[in-house]
Motif scaffolding. Structure first.
Motif, short mmCIF file in Angstrom:
data_model
loop_
_atom_site.label_atom_id
_atom_site.label_comp_id
_atom_site.label_asym_id
_atom_site.label_seq_id
_atom_site.Cartn_x
_atom_site.Cartn_y
_atom_site.Cartn_z
N MET A 258 0.85 -1.18 0.00
CA MET A 258 0.00 0.00 0.00
C MET A 258 0.89 1.24 0.00
N ARG A 259 0.75 2.05 -1.04
CA ARG A 259 1.60 3.22 -1.27
C ARG A 259 3.08 2.83 -1.29
N PRO A 260 3.46 1.96 -2.20
CA PRO A 260 4.83 1.45 -2.24
C PRO A 260 5.86 2.52 -2.50
N TRP A 261 5.46 3.68 -3.05
CA TRP A 261 6.40 4.77 -3.29
C TRP A 261 6.90 5.40 -1.99
N HIS A 262 6.32 4.99 -0.86
CA HIS A 262 6.80 5.45 0.45
C HIS A 262 7.59 4.36 1.18
N VAL A 263 8.02 3.35 0.45
CA VAL A 263 8.91 2.31 0.99
C VAL A 263 10.33 2.59 0.49
N GLU A 264 11.27 2.72 1.42
CA GLU A 264 12.65 3.02 1.08
C GLU A 264 13.54 1.81 1.39
N LEU A 265 14.29 1.37 0.38
CA LEU A 265 15.20 0.24 0.52
C LEU A 265 16.62 0.72 0.31
N PHE A 266 17.53 0.21 1.15
CA PHE A 266 18.93 0.55 0.98
C PHE A 266 19.78 -0.67 1.30
N GLY A 267 20.73 -0.97 0.44
CA GLY A 267 21.64 -2.08 0.68
C GLY A 267 21.03 -3.42 0.31
N ALA A 268 21.80 -4.47 0.56
CA ALA A 268 21.40 -5.83 0.19
C ALA A 268 22.17 -6.82 1.06
N PRO A 269 21.61 -8.05 1.20
CA PRO A 269 20.37 -8.54 0.60
C PRO A 269 19.16 -8.28 1.50
N ILE A 270 18.05 -8.00 0.85
CA ILE A 270 16.77 -7.85 1.54
C ILE A 270 15.78 -8.77 0.83
N ALA A 271 15.13 -9.65 1.57
CA ALA A 271 14.21 -10.63 0.99
C ALA A 271 12.86 -10.56 1.71
N ILE A 272 11.78 -10.65 0.95
CA ILE A 272 10.42 -10.62 1.50
C ILE A 272 9.67 -11.82 0.94
N GLY A 273 9.03 -12.58 1.82
CA GLY A 273 8.36 -13.81 1.44
C GLY A 273 6.99 -13.63 0.81
N ARG A 274 6.28 -14.74 0.68
CA ARG A 274 4.98 -14.76 0.02
C ARG A 274 3.90 -14.07 0.85
N PHE A 275 2.94 -13.47 0.17
CA PHE A 275 1.75 -12.88 0.77
C PHE A 275 2.07 -11.89 1.89
N ALA A 276 3.15 -11.15 1.71
CA ALA A 276 3.47 -10.10 2.66
C ALA A 276 2.54 -8.90 2.43
N THR A 277 2.21 -8.21 3.51
CA THR A 277 1.43 -6.98 3.42
C THR A 277 2.28 -5.85 3.99
N ILE A 278 2.60 -4.88 3.13
CA ILE A 278 3.49 -3.78 3.49
C ILE A 278 2.69 -2.49 3.34
N ILE A 279 2.51 -1.75 4.44
CA ILE A 279 1.68 -0.54 4.43
C ILE A 279 2.54 0.66 4.77
N ALA A 280 2.66 1.60 3.85
CA ALA A 280 3.42 2.82 4.09
C ALA A 280 2.51 4.03 3.91
N THR A 281 2.87 5.15 4.53
CA THR A 281 2.12 6.39 4.38
C THR A 281 3.11 7.53 4.17
N PRO A 282 2.64 8.67 3.67
CA PRO A 282 3.57 9.78 3.42
C PRO A 282 4.33 10.24 4.66
N ASP A 283 3.67 10.24 5.80
CA ASP A 283 4.31 10.72 7.02
C ASP A 283 5.01 9.61 7.80
N LYS A 284 4.81 8.36 7.41
CA LYS A 284 5.43 7.24 8.11
C LYS A 284 5.92 6.23 7.08
N LYS A 285 7.06 6.56 6.49
CA LYS A 285 7.65 5.69 5.49
C LYS A 285 8.19 4.42 6.14
#
Length: 239
Positions: free
Chosen positions: A40-67
């Protein structure tokens, strides 16, 4: 709750765009992104570095004021990672920062504003070093409460709950509730009780998708493109 004035066709297009954005812009930055994800609002999710892995059926909720910020800064070559299992829920404002390694098992829920770190990020006397680093493990079906802080070297046991605002500096056993600063066990859970996990919510993804679609159509029934545009340009009290 403010009414959603969008016609169903607009809402459906928006949801498809969110999925496209996550797949096109976030997916290539991840070592792995499992199927069935919801951002939800993936443009407010910030990733840096590696490796980062996310499994199946994950729910990720971001907001403009709480990235959401997932960062890997390895203290040594070949170290540092963030691994998030299947069916996990990551709420707005969550920060996960790894220098040594952070593993979140299946079915975990991490509430608003929680912070998980495996490093001090500065030494007590050597302020340009990473300080002490030790891996963090969050066990299956754990629930990390609002604004809790999980510090280096901590293991949260299976099914356990970390209370809101808790600061966890020592490991928490399985099947208990820990709260406070520093966090201490305040309640034991009955391991003989049956736990309903997020995996069960996603046990029939096709049926779940149909049910959500029907719910969206019912909620947005009667909305028109003209009415939505009028609300955007000329909002009225009670809208």
């Amino acid at each position: 709750m403010i009414k959603d004035h969008r016609p169903y066709v607009v809402k459906k297009a928006y949801l498809k765009f969110q999925r496209f954005y996550a797949h096109h812009f976030l997916g290539p930055q991840l070592e792995h992104l499992g199927r069935g994800f919801t951002f939800m609002r993936p443009w407010h999710v910030e990733l840096f570095g590696a490796p980062i892995a996310i499994g199946r059926f994950a729910t990720i909720i971001a907001t403009p004021d709480k990235k959401i910020r997932l960062s890997v800064w390895p203290d040594q070559a070949g170290k540092g990672h963030i691994t998030i299992g299947d069916y996990c829920l990551i709420c707005p404002g969550v920060r996960i920062s790894s220098a040594a390694g952070i593993s979140v098992a299946d079915n975990c829920m991490i509430a608003n504003g929680a912070y998980i770190t495996d490093s001090d990020w500065h030494g007590i006397y050597d302020r340009i070093s990473f300080g002490n680093t030790m891996p963090v493990t969050i066990g299956k079906n754990a629930w990390i409460g609002d604004s809790a802080i999980i510090c280096k070297g901590v293991t949260i046991g299976e099914n356990s709950i970390v209370g809101a605002g808790a600061i966890v500096v020592d490991s928490v056993p399985a099947n208990c509730v820990a709260a406070g600063n520093p966090a201490r066990v305040v309640k034991q859970l009955n391991p003989e009780e049956s736990f309903t996990t997020r995996a069960e919510f996603f046990s029939d993804p096709a049926k779940l998708s149909r049910e959500f679609m029907a719910w969206e159509q019912a909620m947005l029934q009667g909305n028109t493109l003209f009415g939505w545009l009028r609300h955007l340009l000329f909002p009225a009290r009670g809208d």
